[in-house]
Design an enzyme around this catalytic site. Sequence first.
Site, short mmCIF file in Angstrom:
data_model
loop_
_atom_site.label_atom_id
_atom_site.label_comp_id
_atom_site.label_asym_id
_atom_site.label_seq_id
_atom_site.Cartn_x
_atom_site.Cartn_y
_atom_site.Cartn_z
N LYS A 483 33.04 37.46 -32.49
CA LYS A 483 33.16 38.29 -31.30
C LYS A 483 31.79 38.79 -30.87
CE LYS A 483 34.15 42.44 -34.06
NZ LYS A 483 35.09 43.53 -34.31
N TYR A 709 4.69 55.10 -18.97
CA TYR A 709 5.28 56.22 -18.21
C TYR A 709 5.08 57.54 -18.94
CZ TYR A 709 7.75 52.82 -15.28
OH TYR A 709 8.07 51.82 -14.41
#
Length: 814
Positions: A483, A709
């Site tokens: 999965k 940043y």
Amino acid sequence: MTLTIRNIVPIIKANWIGQNDVAVIDTISIDSRSLQNSENTLFFALTGPNHDGHIYIEELIRKGVQYFVVNYIPENAAEKANFLVVENTLEALQKFAAYYRSLFEFPIIGITGSNGKTIIKEWLNFLLSPDFNIIRSPKSYNSQVGVPLSILGINEKHNLGIFEAGISMTNEMEKLQKIIRPTIGILSNIGSAHDEGFSSVGEKIKEKLKLFSSVNVLILNKNKTICAFVNPKIKTFSWCSDDKSADVYITKKNIGELTELQVTYREDTFPITIPFQDQASVENAIHCMMVMLYFGYKHEVIQTRMAQLYPVEMRLKVKNGIYNCTLIDDSYSSDFQSLKIALDFLEHQKQHKKKTLILSDIFQSGLNNEELYSQVSQLIISNKITRVIGIGETISQYKNKFINGITFKNVAEFTKAFDNLNFENETILIKGARDFHFEEIVSMLEEKTHETVLEINLNAISHNLNFFKSKLAPKTKMMVMVKAFGYGNGGFEIAKLLEHHKVNYLGVAFADEGISLKSAGITVPIMVMNPETTSFSAIIQHHLEPEIYSIKGLKAFLKIAEQKKLKHFPIHIKIDTGMHRLGFEEENLEDLIQILKGNETVQIKSILSHMATSDDVKHDAFAKSQIALYEQLSTRLMTELNIKPIRHILNTSGITNYPEAQYDMVRLGIGLYGISNDAEEQKQLENVGTLKSVISQIRTIDEGESVGYGRRFVADKTTRIATIPIGYADGIRRSWGNGVGYVVINGKQAKIVGSVCMDMLMADITDIDCKEGSNVIIFGENPTVNYMAQQLGTIPYEIMTGISQRVKRVFFRE
């Protein structure tokens, strides 16, 4: 190879049980998947702690294989084929290879050491092939199984062999020595690889030196530690950079990106330039040069050829291609033995019905061209290749041997015709000798994505699967969870490998994951663990098997199943034993029984539950209470419904911690991908995924300047900064930045500085020798996913499944 069964029986000391002992054998096989298996194949059913080749015999008989070397005859195979029964099938294979080696008398170079074996072998092949017809180990076939298979590739036209031998514990090398019987030995670098298999470095050296017990000469780097263990009766040909008493004395200096060696041998000193600077490559190149000196090559020839050495790619890689194609990149070698391996790999990893082979001229086969290309044609036919594109002067002359074949004299001609070749929805094996520059073809066909890739080691997946299989009782089945895109590693490719390993079930979370696998050709039963009621029709259409965990869901599925007039459609009943996530609780069982009693629309294929604390021994009492409740509730269902379904409750950690609760099946999840909560068990698992990128740009900033940043990193000195094209949109969490995490460049840790951006991050490389374009490891062996998870206060699942789909997955096999 033209031996008959009658010849082989005494060689391997077998007990013959069959009807035809005069059959000629032309192929030896240990791989049941190979399409090259035929009526003239002798299949060795190898066994080990994690595998048993006997389970494939019935399937092979159906495919036409008639001759088997076995430890025992499987019950359902008796009298259906011919069997050579031995005590140990691996030892029988080794005996057979040793006998076969004894039929040939020409120089054999044997290479061992901790590192560099495959590179030395490939470089020697390049350096010596103009003058010899060479047989060599394909890829890195250097194990107890790989060596005999390599030796069995020899034929009468070969006049030089180059074989590598790898060991991981004591008492292994003596077996390989009997098979290879080298006349020339090379001892490469002795490092830390497989240290755990030896009590000391001295023991490791002694074991490796057993390969050279009967060589005419041993080539090695003169070293007091190693030389102390060398039998004085063995003639050595040594080199050294700090001991002038060595046979060859070497000094070195860097010139740009090259290394110049000053070689002193027999009073002569001459220069050799090699296109590498790292120590490992330089040492590997020197070993190759020593062989050329031993063979008496002129200095000028050595200089010319050594200058042309190249990086060696040792892996078959699976890549995404243009127009929904899948590429298998083996663009740096073209010999008959490695072609067989590559074609097998193509069959294992094919994602499309159409299979294309792009093949260059083949070298070092030991056969004349007519015989060689006839055998290549037979290989291609047996592997059901749809079309062949040959590139080279020689293969073009044999175009008529290939069904649906087209040839070009060179890559330039191929490039001109590229747009008319209509590559689409096919699996393409690209197999070419280095001189043909097939990397240009790979570049044309490869899907263009950014330079960050997640490399998936298929060998490691097989190893981890077999490790957990070894913990199971013989009759315990296995479901493997694929999965979430195979825990972030890739869905189809891993499912295909698991299908070969004959896992009993695959598990997915949602129907669309299962539909994708079924549409790609996966035939293993697939259980959908969290089916939504809106997906029930699609589940039925694609022959998936739903987990049913509520009365509401059961009634909804039955309604659709009855409308479609289904009979005995497989479903799986989930019981809640304490996880309190999904499942029928004890109070629901009476209603469940009443609905299912006498109902023939569905068949309860399994009853399962899920453990909440199997990975944490502090909750041992709770885990055991779950198992006890599961036993009680599942037994009640089985009794009242008069059924015998598969029962399963254990997940990965449960397999290790609660072996008494294996029941009929277990569910392997993250353990397949090399992750364990147990420190000792972790040592036994192999790393599967390595996330890699490159340095996009390097800049130097001064004290007081900032990065990224918010100016969250400000340099306190002159600092070199590397920008790497991977960020939080690729799955790297922002909390891994600002000095918390690191990447690895040229083996050294580079701290991540400033904030992780959407598409890139920055790292401090002040003390690291690197350049723009240098490779960067984000995670893998170092740092591990476990380490990242611990530092970030999360779990490995989240790290792995968080890697974005925009990151290209590259699957490879060593």
